[in-house]
Design a protein around this motif. Sequence first.
Motif, PDB file in Angstrom:
ATOM      1  N   TYR A  11       0.825  -1.211   0.000  1.00 26.52           N
ATOM      2  CA  TYR A  11       0.000   0.000   0.000  1.00 26.52           C
ATOM      3  C   TYR A  11       0.857   1.256   0.000  1.00 26.52           C
ATOM      4  O   TYR A  11       1.813   1.359   0.780  1.00 26.52           O
TER       5      TYR A  11
ATOM      6  N   MET B 155      -0.981   0.003   7.362  1.00 26.17           N
ATOM      7  CA  MET B 155      -2.146  -0.721   6.851  1.00 26.17           C
ATOM      8  C   MET B 155      -3.291   0.188   6.452  1.00 26.17           C
ATOM      9  O   MET B 155      -3.542   1.213   7.084  1.00 26.17           O
ATOM     10  N   CYS B 156      -3.963  -0.208   5.373  1.00 26.71           N
ATOM     11  CA  CYS B 156      -5.136   0.522   4.893  1.00 26.71           C
ATOM     12  C   CYS B 156      -6.332  -0.433   4.923  1.00 26.71           C
ATOM     13  O   CYS B 156      -6.352  -1.424   4.189  1.00 26.71           O
TER      14      CYS B 156
ATOM     15  N   ASN C 169      -9.723   0.117   4.275  1.00 28.32           N
ATOM     16  CA  ASN C 169     -10.582   0.157   3.081  1.00 28.32           C
ATOM     17  C   ASN C 169      -9.831  -0.393   1.870  1.00 28.32           C
ATOM     18  O   ASN C 169     -10.420  -1.070   1.017  1.00 28.32           O
TER      19      ASN C 169
ATOM     20  N   SER D 277      -2.623   1.212  11.414  1.00 26.37           N
ATOM     21  CA  SER D 277      -2.077   2.554  11.168  1.00 26.37           C
ATOM     22  C   SER D 277      -2.311   3.359  12.445  1.00 26.37           C
ATOM     23  O   SER D 277      -3.217   3.026  13.220  1.00 26.37           O
TER      24      SER D 277
ATOM     25  N   CYS E 169     -11.999   6.344   6.284  1.00 24.23           N
ATOM     26  CA  CYS E 169     -10.675   5.769   6.563  1.00 24.23           C
ATOM     27  C   CYS E 169     -10.922   4.502   7.376  1.00 24.23           C
ATOM     28  O   CYS E 169     -11.384   4.581   8.512  1.00 24.23           O
ATOM     29  N   GLY E 170     -10.640   3.352   6.791  1.00 25.87           N
ATOM     30  CA  GLY E 170     -11.021   2.082   7.414  1.00 25.87           C
ATOM     31  C   GLY E 170     -10.364   1.838   8.763  1.00 25.87           C
ATOM     32  O   GLY E 170     -11.048   1.495   9.747  1.00 25.87           O
TER      33      GLY E 170
HETATM   34  N1  API Z   1      -3.274   7.144   5.490  1.00 24.63           N
HETATM   35  C1  API Z   1      -3.027   6.010   6.367  1.00 24.63           C
HETATM   36  C2  API Z   1      -3.000   4.689   5.566  1.00 24.63           C
HETATM   37  C3  API Z   1      -4.336   4.436   4.896  1.00 24.63           C
HETATM   38  C4  API Z   1      -5.421   4.347   5.902  1.00 24.63           C
HETATM   39  C5  API Z   1      -6.838   4.421   5.352  1.00 24.63           C
HETATM   40  N2  API Z   1      -6.991   4.747   3.966  1.00 24.63           N
HETATM   41  C6  API Z   1      -7.607   3.169   5.720  1.00 24.63           C
HETATM   42  O1  API Z   1      -8.588   2.835   5.040  1.00 24.63           O
HETATM   43  O2  API Z   1      -7.237   2.546   6.751  1.00 24.63           O
HETATM   44  C7  API Z   1      -1.679   6.200   7.050  1.00 24.63           C
HETATM   45  O3  API Z   1      -0.756   6.709   6.414  1.00 24.63           O
HETATM   46  O4  API Z   1      -1.562   5.804   8.210  1.00 24.63           O
END
Ligand code: API
Length: 264
Positions: free
Chosen positions: A62, A72-73, A75, A136, A197-198
């Motif tokens: 990712y 981790m993402c 979504n 995250s 944001c998941g």
């Molecule tokens: N931007 C987040 C990663 C993606 C999280 C988000 N898109 C999700 O669905 O968890 C970070 O750098 O910690």
Amino acid sequence: MNLHFYKYQGTGNDFVIIDNRDGKVALTEEQVNHICHRRFGIGADGLMLLNSKPGYDFEMKYYNADGRESTMCGNGGRCLVKFAYHRGIHRNLFKFIAVDGEHEATIQDNGWVNLKMTDVNKIEQYYDAFILNTGSPHYVVAVDDIKETPVFEEGKKIRYSEKFGKQGINVNFVEPKDWQISVRTYERGVEDETYSCGTGVTASALVFAHNDNGFNRVEVETLGGHLAVEFNKNGDNHFDNIWLCGPADFVFEGELTVDEAGKD
Ligand SMILES: N[C@H](CCC[C@H](N)C(=O)O)C(=O)O
């Protein structure tokens, strides 16, 4: 370099996905940033590679829209499972590896993808907010009126504050409403509010759990739609069997040419 890409979104958190099971794709930070650019590129909150990995259905890589490989993402993981299915990987229970370890996932009859998230055993209180990591890093704070909250301005201030410095953090504003919560998130690495944001929704649900012990299901409203988080709470700050549940859909696909400089 010619790339065939796919665009997916999960409650408005959107991603460019490339099937890299042949291992031939290697993108620079500048190229990923260019691809994710909302005006000069395809436009996305992040980019994912579907890689091969012995012992797993796939490996998830990712990258945030800023081009850097990230944590981790949630979504994104859900969208990658739906993509894997569309690419012919059919499982009752998917098993893949990501930056924060192994994940399981299922595709429901209604098309929702349920993703098992990493356990959480620590929530730190920081003034009126809570800090935790759901794959995250997240900052979670309650607000009285989610609609009136200046998410971009306030989120950016917290993300770049002394405390969170270079590493940064994702900032979630939460309005608890009866048996559900509304969440808006300023996302690190996108450096803007995203439609959802998941891992942030997951963090918010854990903080605002209804039941002290045992099974919880929290319904979550985001700008991009409805998600749910199910989990077991085992006393203070111990959570396991955490599942992030929600839609994950194909949007479009196409060809993209990027040169070394990351320009079309
Ligand atoms: N931007 C987040 C990663 C993606 C999280 C988000 N898109 C999700 O669905 O968890 C970070 O750098 O910690």
